[in-house]
Design a protein around this motif. Structure first.
Motif, short mmCIF file in Angstrom:
data_model
loop_
_atom_site.label_atom_id
_atom_site.label_comp_id
_atom_site.label_asym_id
_atom_site.label_seq_id
_atom_site.Cartn_x
_atom_site.Cartn_y
_atom_site.Cartn_z
N LYS A 107 0.95 -1.16 0.13
CA LYS A 107 0.10 0.04 0.21
C LYS A 107 0.95 1.39 0.11
O LYS A 107 0.36 2.18 -0.01
CB LYS A 107 -0.98 0.01 0.96
N ARG A 108 2.22 1.09 0.46
CA ARG A 108 3.15 2.42 0.49
C ARG A 108 4.27 2.18 -0.65
O ARG A 108 5.10 2.77 -0.70
CB ARG A 108 3.66 2.17 1.64
N GLY A 111 5.41 -2.51 -3.78
CA GLY A 111 5.18 -3.71 -4.77
C GLY A 111 4.99 -4.98 -4.50
O GLY A 111 4.09 -5.19 -3.62
N ASN A 112 5.66 -6.03 -4.80
CA ASN A 112 5.15 -7.41 -4.44
C ASN A 112 6.04 -8.04 -3.23
O ASN A 112 6.62 -9.16 -3.31
CB ASN A 112 5.34 -8.11 -5.73
N LEU A 113 6.80 -7.22 -2.63
CA LEU A 113 7.97 -7.65 -1.35
C LEU A 113 6.74 -8.53 -0.44
O LEU A 113 5.75 -8.51 -0.38
CB LEU A 113 8.12 -6.39 -0.53
N PRO A 114 7.59 -9.69 -0.12
CA PRO A 114 6.86 -10.66 0.94
C PRO A 114 6.76 -9.99 2.22
O PRO A 114 7.62 -8.87 2.51
CB PRO A 114 7.91 -11.89 0.75
N ASP A 115 6.01 -10.80 3.10
CA ASP A 115 6.09 -10.44 4.77
C ASP A 115 7.86 -10.41 4.99
O ASP A 115 8.59 -11.04 4.59
CB ASP A 115 5.36 -11.67 5.43
N SER A 116 7.79 -9.43 5.92
CA SER A 116 9.11 -9.36 6.46
C SER A 116 9.05 -9.17 8.18
O SER A 116 7.76 -9.05 8.62
CB SER A 116 10.11 -8.35 5.83
N GLY A 195 11.44 1.78 1.46
CA GLY A 195 10.60 3.09 1.87
C GLY A 195 10.37 3.26 3.17
O GLY A 195 9.24 3.74 3.73
N LEU A 196 11.32 2.64 4.02
CA LEU A 196 11.02 3.16 5.55
C LEU A 196 9.99 2.26 6.16
O LEU A 196 9.35 2.78 7.06
CB LEU A 196 11.02 4.52 5.89
N TYR A 201 6.15 0.84 10.20
CA TYR A 201 5.11 0.03 10.59
C TYR A 201 5.30 -0.02 12.36
O TYR A 201 4.19 -0.08 12.99
CB TYR A 201 5.41 -1.59 10.28
N TYR A 202 6.31 0.00 12.74
CA TYR A 202 6.59 0.01 14.13
C TYR A 202 5.90 1.28 14.91
O TYR A 202 5.20 1.12 15.88
CB TYR A 202 7.90 0.02 14.50
#
Length: 344
Positions: A107-108, A111-116, A195-196, A201-202
């Motif tokens: 959403k930010r 792209g298609n980054l997986p969970d991290s 993108g930080l 998220y934290y």
């Protein structure tokens, strides 16, 4: 460190001030237990920084791209390091990991980054455990491109191992019965290069209330020098007086107490063309009115290139910079009153 891809036009930092106790305490007043501080300080050494960095920035970590198997291997190494020191995670978590969902990053612009995952190690304070000092660095990098590994030894392997060494120093003091008065959170964030994302998220899903977060000391690239400072004993410090009149004073006193590096404030300017105040993870604390200091070595010739390798790190200088940040964190964690938020 995140690349600046497009010019930033207008970025507004929230300016409401939190209520905080004021104090006339001198920056060196928190070093009452000199033996405990000295023993902890001496635990930070170039040899251990090098040992850990050669693992974090090894080819086998495949450039630590966000959510990649290589990054997860690096994360497991970091967690095993903390376990071996006897440092645990925050009690409210079931492990050292805070999941950063793929949907959040997508959403930010992720792209298609997986969970991290962010990694959180924690030492509880002895007198003011509800107040949190954060020492942060991102442990991701840009991965592998066309079969070539971008090891990211400086960006941000250097910050990653510095956080680990600082944790070891605090744990040494704790084992000697002189642990920090305030709690210290050692925060390794993910997704910085894209993108930080991890620090954002934290900040939106804090493990500890942001109102109780005293400071973020963020470390992003402290193992090299840039062309303008070749061979100098220096570090760039960014943001230390943006929100608090005390943080810069504390850091400068810590510097004089330790290695007396040249503190360079070139980028400590909201209008600087490089916009560095906005380009690393501290910004996601600063926008919530939490005082920050960002420690940085500058843009050198191997920035975001496959040649950012561990053999190019200046380990004695990395040691000195890490000692400075530890000393600053020690002061803030142990002083009688919480540092003020008194600037707009």
């Amino acid at each position: 460190m995140k690349k600046l891809l497009i010019p930033l036009l207008t970025i507004v930092v929230q300016t409401g001030c939190k209520t905080a106790n004021t104090s006339n305490e001198t920056p060196t007043a928190t070093f009452k237990h000199d033996k405990a501080f000295s023993a902890a300080y001496k635990m930070i050494n170039a040899e251990d920084l090098k040992k850990n960095l050669y693992v974090i920035a090894a080819d086998g970590m495949e450039g630590r791209d966000t959510g990649s198997p290589g990054q997860k291997r690096a994360g497991e190494y970091i967690v095993s390091y903390y376990k071996n020191l006897g440092i645990s995670h925050p009690k409210v978590l079931n492990s050292f990991f805070q999941k950063v969902p793929a949907d959040f990053m997508k959403k930010r612009g992720g792209g298609n980054l997986p969970d991290s995952e962010n990694i959180l190690a924690f030492i509880e304070g002895s007198e003011k455990p509800e107040e949190i000092v954060v020492v942060s660095a991102h442990y991701d990098h840009v991965g592998t491109k066309n079969g070539v590994v971008y090891n990211g030894a400086d960006d941000d392997g250097s910050g990653t191992v510095a956080v680990m060494e600082i944790a070891k120093a605090f744990q040494t003091a704790k084992k000697a019965g002189k642990g920090p008065k305030r709690s210290v959170l050692f925060l390794h964030v993910t997704g910085e290069e894209h993108g930080l994302f991890g620090s954002e998220y934290y900040s939106q899903n804090p493990v500890f209330p942001l109102a109780n977060t005293v400071v973020d000391l963020n470390i992003d690239m402290i193992g090299r020098d840039d062309p303008a400072n070749r061979g100098k004993q220096y570090v760039y410090v960014i943001g230390s007086e943006m929100l608090s009149s005390q943080l810069k004073v504390i850091n400068e006193a810590a510097n004089k107490r330790t290695n007396n590096l040249e503190l360079n404030y070139k980028y400590d300017d909201l209008n600087d063309p490089e916009q560095l105040y906005y380009r690393s993870d501290h910004y996601n604390f600063a926008k919530h009115n939490i005082p920050v200091a960002f420690f940085f070595d500058g843009i050198h010739e191997d920035y975001h290139k496959p040649t950012d390798d561990p053999e190019k790190i200046d380990y004695p200088l990395l040691e000195k910079r890490t000692q400075l940040i530890f000393t600053t964190a020690w002061d803030i964690a142990n002083r009688a009153e919480r540092i003020v938020v008194d600037k707009k």
